[in-house]
Design a protein around this motif. Sequence first.
Motif, PDB file in Angstrom:
ATOM      1  N   LEU A   1      16.363 -23.890 -27.725  1.00  0.00           N
ATOM      2  CA  LEU A   1      16.877 -23.270 -28.993  1.00  0.00           C
ATOM      3  C   LEU A   1      16.026 -23.577 -29.974  1.00  0.00           C
ATOM      4  O   LEU A   1      15.275 -24.729 -30.382  1.00  0.00           O
ATOM      5  N   LEU A   2      15.351 -22.457 -30.259  1.00  0.00           N
ATOM      6  CA  LEU A   2      14.126 -22.471 -31.714  1.00  0.00           C
ATOM      7  C   LEU A   2      14.914 -22.067 -33.092  1.00  0.00           C
ATOM      8  O   LEU A   2      15.534 -21.023 -33.361  1.00  0.00           O
ATOM      9  N   THR A   3      14.656 -23.128 -33.776  1.00  0.00           N
ATOM     10  CA  THR A   3      15.139 -22.792 -35.328  1.00  0.00           C
ATOM     11  C   THR A   3      13.913 -23.387 -36.307  1.00  0.00           C
ATOM     12  O   THR A   3      13.222 -24.079 -35.959  1.00  0.00           O
TER      13      THR A   3
ATOM     14  N   GLU B   1      16.316 -18.300 -32.282  1.00  0.00           N
ATOM     15  CA  GLU B   1      15.877 -17.738 -31.120  1.00  0.00           C
ATOM     16  C   GLU B   1      16.265 -18.490 -29.884  1.00  0.00           C
ATOM     17  O   GLU B   1      15.872 -19.955 -29.903  1.00  0.00           O
ATOM     18  N   VAL B   2      16.919 -17.924 -28.715  1.00  0.00           N
ATOM     19  CA  VAL B   2      17.100 -18.846 -27.641  1.00  0.00           C
ATOM     20  C   VAL B   2      16.518 -18.411 -26.557  1.00  0.00           C
ATOM     21  O   VAL B   2      16.667 -17.311 -26.280  1.00  0.00           O
ATOM     22  N   LEU B   3      15.683 -19.067 -25.769  1.00  0.00           N
ATOM     23  CA  LEU B   3      14.983 -18.815 -24.624  1.00  0.00           C
ATOM     24  C   LEU B   3      15.896 -19.411 -23.381  1.00  0.00           C
ATOM     25  O   LEU B   3      16.160 -20.550 -23.380  1.00  0.00           O
TER      26      LEU B   3
ATOM     27  N   GLU C   1      17.026 -14.197 -26.855  1.00  0.00           N
ATOM     28  CA  GLU C   1      17.906 -13.613 -27.835  1.00  0.00           C
ATOM     29  C   GLU C   1      17.536 -14.315 -29.080  1.00  0.00           C
ATOM     30  O   GLU C   1      17.225 -15.358 -29.344  1.00  0.00           O
ATOM     31  N   LYS C   2      17.625 -13.284 -30.155  1.00  0.00           N
ATOM     32  CA  LYS C   2      17.396 -13.495 -31.522  1.00  0.00           C
ATOM     33  C   LYS C   2      18.376 -13.237 -32.536  1.00  0.00           C
ATOM     34  O   LYS C   2      19.210 -12.159 -32.138  1.00  0.00           O
ATOM     35  N   GLY C   3      18.453 -13.860 -33.590  1.00  0.00           N
ATOM     36  CA  GLY C   3      19.854 -13.309 -34.616  1.00  0.00           C
ATOM     37  C   GLY C   3      19.652 -14.545 -35.733  1.00  0.00           C
ATOM     38  O   GLY C   3      19.192 -15.428 -35.691  1.00  0.00           O
ATOM     39  N   MET C   4      20.624 -14.176 -36.546  1.00  0.00           N
ATOM     40  CA  MET C   4      21.096 -15.413 -37.637  1.00  0.00           C
ATOM     41  C   MET C   4      22.379 -15.821 -36.930  1.00  0.00           C
ATOM     42  O   MET C   4      22.272 -17.020 -36.839  1.00  0.00           O
TER      43      MET C   4
END
Length: 170
Positions: free
Chosen positions: A14-16, A78-80, A90-93
């Motif tokens: 999980l990238l934040t 962003e979820v890898l 996956e990308k989103g807010m």
Amino acid sequence: MVERIPRPDGLRLLLTPNRSMTWHGNVRIWLCLFAISVVITTGFSLAGAWVIVPFAGLELIALAFGIYLTSRDCQRREVLTINDTDIHIEKGMKQKQAEWTLPRRYARLRLDAPAHPFTPAKLSLTHRDTDVPLGQFLNIDDTAILVDFLESRGVVVERKEPDPQIGLWF
């Protein structure tokens, strides 16, 4: 920030962006600044400088708008998901807005080294004509953690050095 989430069929990252404060903390800061502004504006208004009132209001509206935009931008995720065969991105807010699936065996992590030592490298996962920018909001340390982690999982890293800059401002 890079957070590892173990899964039975692989691993999820999980990238934040780094957030120093929650939304409620930002609202509290704005309310404190509002109270200080009201006290100062009232003092100047009582002294006869009533022209300061609309400017103080505009300043507080601009500050609230800036805090809102910054807080909203810090909600990106962003979820890898990495398993034996695929890398799923996956990308989103608040919800998933875009997704890609790349074959793990043929995917490459392109690392464009920065021209300046204080900026992070630009990362993107590529496969054939698919180029997915990755972790554009990460700082230098988090970018290094992500590159090391993906490299340890067998993703090939293609490093590209910056073009030499010739000019007055190096």
